[in-house]
Design a protein around this motif. Structure first.
Motif, PDB file in Angstrom:
ATOM      1  N   ILE A   1       0.951  -1.113   0.017  1.00  0.00           N
ATOM      2  CA  ILE A   1      -0.017   0.083   0.051  1.00  0.00           C
ATOM      3  C   ILE A   1       0.925   1.337  -0.091  1.00  0.00           C
ATOM      4  N   ASP A   2       0.829   2.074  -1.231  1.00  0.00           N
ATOM      5  CA  ASP A   2       1.617   3.206  -1.120  1.00  0.00           C
ATOM      6  C   ASP A   2       0.802   4.427  -0.583  1.00  0.00           C
ATOM      7  N   ILE A   3       1.200   5.351   0.129  1.00  0.00           N
ATOM      8  CA  ILE A   3       0.459   6.378   0.750  1.00  0.00           C
ATOM      9  C   ILE A   3       1.218   7.646   0.532  1.00  0.00           C
ATOM     10  N   ALA A   4       0.755   8.584  -0.189  1.00  0.00           N
ATOM     11  CA  ALA A   4       1.342   9.967  -0.493  1.00  0.00           C
ATOM     12  C   ALA A   4       0.353  10.745  -1.167  1.00  0.00           C
ATOM     13  N   PRO A   5       0.476  12.218  -0.960  1.00  0.00           N
ATOM     14  CA  PRO A   5      -0.094  13.000  -1.365  1.00  0.00           C
ATOM     15  C   PRO A   5       0.063  13.184  -3.114  1.00  0.00           C
ATOM     16  N   GLY A   6      -0.721  13.249  -3.896  1.00  0.00           N
ATOM     17  CA  GLY A   6      -0.693  13.431  -5.207  1.00  0.00           C
ATOM     18  C   GLY A   6      -0.102  11.997  -6.128  1.00  0.00           C
ATOM     19  N   LEU A   7      -0.272  11.129  -5.380  1.00  0.00           N
ATOM     20  CA  LEU A   7       0.280  10.014  -6.104  1.00  0.00           C
ATOM     21  C   LEU A   7      -0.414   9.603  -7.424  1.00  0.00           C
ATOM     22  N   ILE A   8      -1.659   9.724  -7.526  1.00  0.00           N
ATOM     23  CA  ILE A   8      -2.214   9.434  -9.021  1.00  0.00           C
ATOM     24  C   ILE A   8      -2.173  10.448  -9.912  1.00  0.00           C
TER      25      ILE A   8
ATOM     26  N   TYR B   1     -11.543  12.002 -11.608  1.00  0.00           N
ATOM     27  CA  TYR B   1     -10.401  11.498 -11.642  1.00  0.00           C
ATOM     28  C   TYR B   1     -10.145  10.540 -12.810  1.00  0.00           C
ATOM     29  N   LEU B   2     -11.100  10.105 -13.699  1.00  0.00           N
ATOM     30  CA  LEU B   2     -10.928   9.199 -14.619  1.00  0.00           C
ATOM     31  C   LEU B   2     -10.161   9.716 -15.656  1.00  0.00           C
ATOM     32  N   ASP B   3     -10.577  10.812 -16.281  1.00  0.00           N
ATOM     33  CA  ASP B   3      -9.746  11.612 -17.326  1.00  0.00           C
ATOM     34  C   ASP B   3      -8.265  11.743 -17.042  1.00  0.00           C
ATOM     35  N   ALA B   4      -7.983  12.261 -15.797  1.00  0.00           N
ATOM     36  CA  ALA B   4      -6.688  12.542 -15.603  1.00  0.00           C
ATOM     37  C   ALA B   4      -5.672  11.055 -15.219  1.00  0.00           C
TER      38      ALA B   4
ATOM     39  N   GLN C   1      -6.409  -1.293  -6.355  1.00  0.00           N
ATOM     40  CA  GLN C   1      -7.154  -0.338  -5.770  1.00  0.00           C
ATOM     41  C   GLN C   1      -6.755   1.259  -5.594  1.00  0.00           C
ATOM     42  N   ILE C   2      -7.646   1.979  -6.155  1.00  0.00           N
ATOM     43  CA  ILE C   2      -7.352   3.570  -5.744  1.00  0.00           C
ATOM     44  C   ILE C   2      -8.481   3.976  -4.949  1.00  0.00           C
ATOM     45  N   PRO C   3      -8.255   3.759  -3.370  1.00  0.00           N
ATOM     46  CA  PRO C   3      -9.659   4.416  -2.591  1.00  0.00           C
ATOM     47  C   PRO C   3      -9.474   5.787  -2.380  1.00  0.00           C
ATOM     48  N   THR C   4     -10.664   6.285  -2.593  1.00  0.00           N
ATOM     49  CA  THR C   4     -10.842   8.079  -2.530  1.00  0.00           C
ATOM     50  C   THR C   4     -11.496   8.502  -1.415  1.00  0.00           C
ATOM     51  N   THR C   5     -11.678   7.572  -0.463  1.00  0.00           N
ATOM     52  CA  THR C   5     -12.370   8.016   0.788  1.00  0.00           C
ATOM     53  C   THR C   5     -11.508   7.555   2.199  1.00  0.00           C
ATOM     54  N   LEU C   6     -11.701   8.159   2.919  1.00  0.00           N
ATOM     55  CA  LEU C   6     -10.987   7.870   4.165  1.00  0.00           C
ATOM     56  C   LEU C   6     -11.270   6.349   4.593  1.00  0.00           C
ATOM     57  N   LEU C   7     -12.502   6.034   4.858  1.00  0.00           N
ATOM     58  CA  LEU C   7     -12.680   4.775   5.165  1.00  0.00           C
ATOM     59  C   LEU C   7     -12.182   3.665   3.983  1.00  0.00           C
TER      60      LEU C   7
ATOM     61  N   GLU D   1      -4.554  13.242  -1.189  1.00  0.00           N
ATOM     62  CA  GLU D   1      -4.934  14.573  -1.795  1.00  0.00           C
ATOM     63  C   GLU D   1      -6.449  14.271  -2.484  1.00  0.00           C
ATOM     64  N   THR D   2      -6.939  13.031  -2.614  1.00  0.00           N
ATOM     65  CA  THR D   2      -8.202  12.696  -3.309  1.00  0.00           C
ATOM     66  C   THR D   2      -9.208  13.118  -1.735  1.00  0.00           C
ATOM     67  N   LEU D   3      -8.745  13.162  -0.660  1.00  0.00           N
ATOM     68  CA  LEU D   3      -9.619  13.177   0.692  1.00  0.00           C
ATOM     69  C   LEU D   3     -10.164  14.603   0.597  1.00  0.00           C
ATOM     70  N   ASP D   4      -9.504  15.839   0.031  1.00  0.00           N
ATOM     71  CA  ASP D   4      -9.660  16.935   0.070  1.00  0.00           C
ATOM     72  C   ASP D   4     -11.267  17.362  -0.288  1.00  0.00           C
ATOM     73  N   SER D   5     -11.736  16.721  -1.033  1.00  0.00           N
ATOM     74  CA  SER D   5     -13.176  17.027  -1.488  1.00  0.00           C
ATOM     75  C   SER D   5     -14.053  15.770  -0.766  1.00  0.00           C
ATOM     76  N   LEU D   6     -13.604  15.230   0.235  1.00  0.00           N
ATOM     77  CA  LEU D   6     -14.510  14.246   0.969  1.00  0.00           C
ATOM     78  C   LEU D   6     -15.498  15.306   1.850  1.00  0.00           C
ATOM     79  N   PRO D   7     -16.812  14.916   1.943  1.00  0.00           N
ATOM     80  CA  PRO D   7     -17.635  15.617   2.772  1.00  0.00           C
ATOM     81  C   PRO D   7     -17.477  15.426   4.158  1.00  0.00           C
ATOM     82  N   ALA D   8     -17.768  16.402   4.910  1.00  0.00           N
ATOM     83  CA  ALA D   8     -17.626  16.202   6.586  1.00  0.00           C
ATOM     84  C   ALA D   8     -18.072  14.666   7.031  1.00  0.00           C
ATOM     85  N   ARG D   9     -19.294  14.718   6.553  1.00  0.00           N
ATOM     86  CA  ARG D   9     -20.001  13.357   7.207  1.00  0.00           C
ATOM     87  C   ARG D   9     -19.107  12.149   6.787  1.00  0.00           C
ATOM     88  N   GLN D  10     -18.504  12.048   5.498  1.00  0.00           N
ATOM     89  CA  GLN D  10     -17.785  10.733   5.080  1.00  0.00           C
ATOM     90  C   GLN D  10     -16.400  10.897   6.027  1.00  0.00           C
TER      91      GLN D  10
END
Lengths: 358, 358
Positions: free
Chosen positions: A16-23, A48-51, A123-129, A165-174
């Motif tokens: 599991i690689d963990i880093a900001p901007g990885l993708i 994200y899919l286009d990028a 896997q490219i998980p984009t939520t904290l969960l 960095e994908t977490l930046d857009s995560l809503p507070a409840r998520q």
């Protein structure tokens, strides 16, 4: 802020690689395959899919995007993925890349597990969960009309890419729902990590990048250690289900349209700890610490209004953790660890349910 | 006349017990589980399920029976099995018992593989083909509308019970179809076994019990050895597909309503060997021996009338053994062994197809 966690599973080991901007860059290094299917949902795909696709010029790239939400976690959606792969004549050497939260990961993993008896899976998980939980351990599944995650497989990914960095857009409840699973690792065994969380919860809720990366790293490492020990959940791995039996009952009672999974687990952890305290297995102080942490994480600590002890009993009767008719629960112990036990006083359970449903 | 073959796969190891009358008595010893689902088809179920169930008084026993035939090998039939298990609240500790031929075994194994991410699975193969082939190696699957066995899993049974008495009622054509796979092991590598088959084919076709048990034992042992080496078919296991690429093309061309699988494999083995001879990789004498053995087994050695080289090319284009656009074939070598190769002269293939389709 970058880290790597190794999940040691013999020939099925992965990192599991963990880093900001990885993708954002250099993705082809992780995806050398010549046939790639990107799977995402209607919320995450457009972000994200286009990028991602732009970095995969070496490969034939397909996309499959489904309606966001637990209601899509169905076998017929996985069938549609298989039909797309068949129509495009993708071989068993192809790779399916899950870009999204837990639903996307679980379904994509199951689709990969069964396509030609096992295609590649990244896997490219984009939520904290998803980053701290469903991306580690190889559990894949879809729901059955009569039960959550009832159809699935244990199937390990080739790699997991956690781009914080994908977490930046995560809503507070998520965000809070993901934090519930992080807190679970504190409750499950590591007193160090519990203390660290108590000191850093404000930073985590403010999404401080350094604190967040550390919370993800420790959570993944703890889960990886447990999974490496017990890949197919015949023993110790069941500890990871702390709060899940009560939590699943809440989710089922609300027909998966009420509390989020992480929120339901938060309530479930409180209930499991309350039961442990009632049994004399855990100290009341630990319950107080857990409740305080969850509140700091802006998480619920009580069942939804109107849910009764009878509702819990009904929904727990169909839970997978029922072994030969005996309800087995994960229950915290005072050392900061936990046990899996069916050997508890049923009246203590009844009292806990009554105390919780007020 | 009784034998045991061990399939050595680490923690997934299991044994194949081979004996006449094995399922008439003492079955509870093999099936100690408390939740058992017997799966069979409309041909085989009526012959054995009552007698099997009568021995399982210790357990809750369910039955599921589907229409006999390849046309039932569909995902929605497996879904019906899952729904039955869910409706009866069977736990992940239950066991699914496949009683029948390859279709029953493949589907039941896939249902077991995915039910709650892996229930128990026991095979009672009742055809010669299933006893020597599909009961060994853990390949489970259903068909996709666009391809055979395209959706499935590698999933090992807990045990395999081969009762050679169940073969007594097997129609002659099914017997021969099974014999094709037995002959495959002769062609694949063991000169000893090839010679043994040449000396015993008359006894085998007369269903001599001692000869039959020995043929099953050797076939299972050879397959077990290869599978133990390469469980997920990343290398040597593909040798077991000798004749299958051409064979699958025939089955697909006839929409699975013409030659039986074993019959199509018989023709495919002849075609693969003919190609090897054309390439100078195998001696013409080996082709003659193979054809003679198959004829003694009352098996076809030529493609169905009207099938053209173009038909073969079309159907081979979608075969799973296509690797990055290259057709890889299992081709016999003169030593009595075989190789998996994409490195052959395409004109030799064209010539072989033309020679075969006459």
């Amino acid at each position: 802020m970058s880290a790597q966690v190794n999940v040691a599973l013999g020939e099925r080991s992965y990192t599991i690689d963990i880093a900001p901007g990885l993708i954002r860059a250099d993705l082809a290094r992780y995806l050398p395959q010549s046939e790639i299917l990107l799977v995402s949902d209607s919320n995450v795909g457009p972000l994200y899919l286009d990028a991602i696709q732009a970095q995969l010029g070496h490969a034939r790239v397909l996309r499959y995007q489904f309606e966001a939400g637990e209601a899509s976690k169905r076998l017929d959606v996985v069938e549609a993925i298989w039909s797309l792969l068949m129509a495009e004549r993708f071989s068993r050497k192809c790779v399916l890349v899950a870009v999204g939260g837990g639903v996307v990961g679980d379904m994509t993993g199951f689709a990969a597990a069964c396509y030609q008896r096992g295609a590649g899976f990244v896997q490219i998980p984009t939520t904290l969960l998803a980053q701290v939980d469903s991306s580690v351990g190889g559990k894949t599944a879809v729901n059955h009309p009569q039960g959550k995650n009832m159809i699935g497989a244990f199937y390990q990914p080739l790699s997991v890419l956690v781009d914080t960095e994908t977490l930046d857009s995560l809503p507070a409840r998520q965000w809070s729902a993901g934090m519930a699973e992080v807190i679970k690792y504190g409750a499950l065994g590591s007193l160090d990590f519990l203390g660290w969380l108590e000191h850093n919860m404000a930073a985590l809720m403010a999404r401080d990048a350094v604190a967040v990366a550390e919370a993800i790293r420790v959570s993944c490492q703890m889960k990886a250690d447990i999974v490496a020990d017990d890949e197919r959940e015949t023993g110790r791995r069941a500890l990871l289900n702390l709060g899940h039996t009560f939590g699943h009952a809440i989710e089922a009672h609300e027909q998966y349209r009420g509390l989020l999974h992480g929120e339901a687990v938060a309530v479930g952890m409180v209930m499991a700890t309350r039961l442990s305290v009632a049994l004399g297995w855990d100290a009341p102080d630990n319950l107080d610490r857990l409740v305080a942490l969850l509140r700091a994480g802006e998480l619920p600590v009580e069942p939804p209004p109107g849910m009764t002890p009878a509702d819990f009993m009904h929904h727990m009767g169909l839970d997978k953790k029922v072994d030969a008719g005996q309800l087995r629960l994960v229950l915290p112990k005072p050392t900061g660890s936990a046990v899996i036990s069916a050997d508890f006083d049923p009246q203590a359970l009844a009292r806990t349910l009554a105390d919780s449903c007020r």
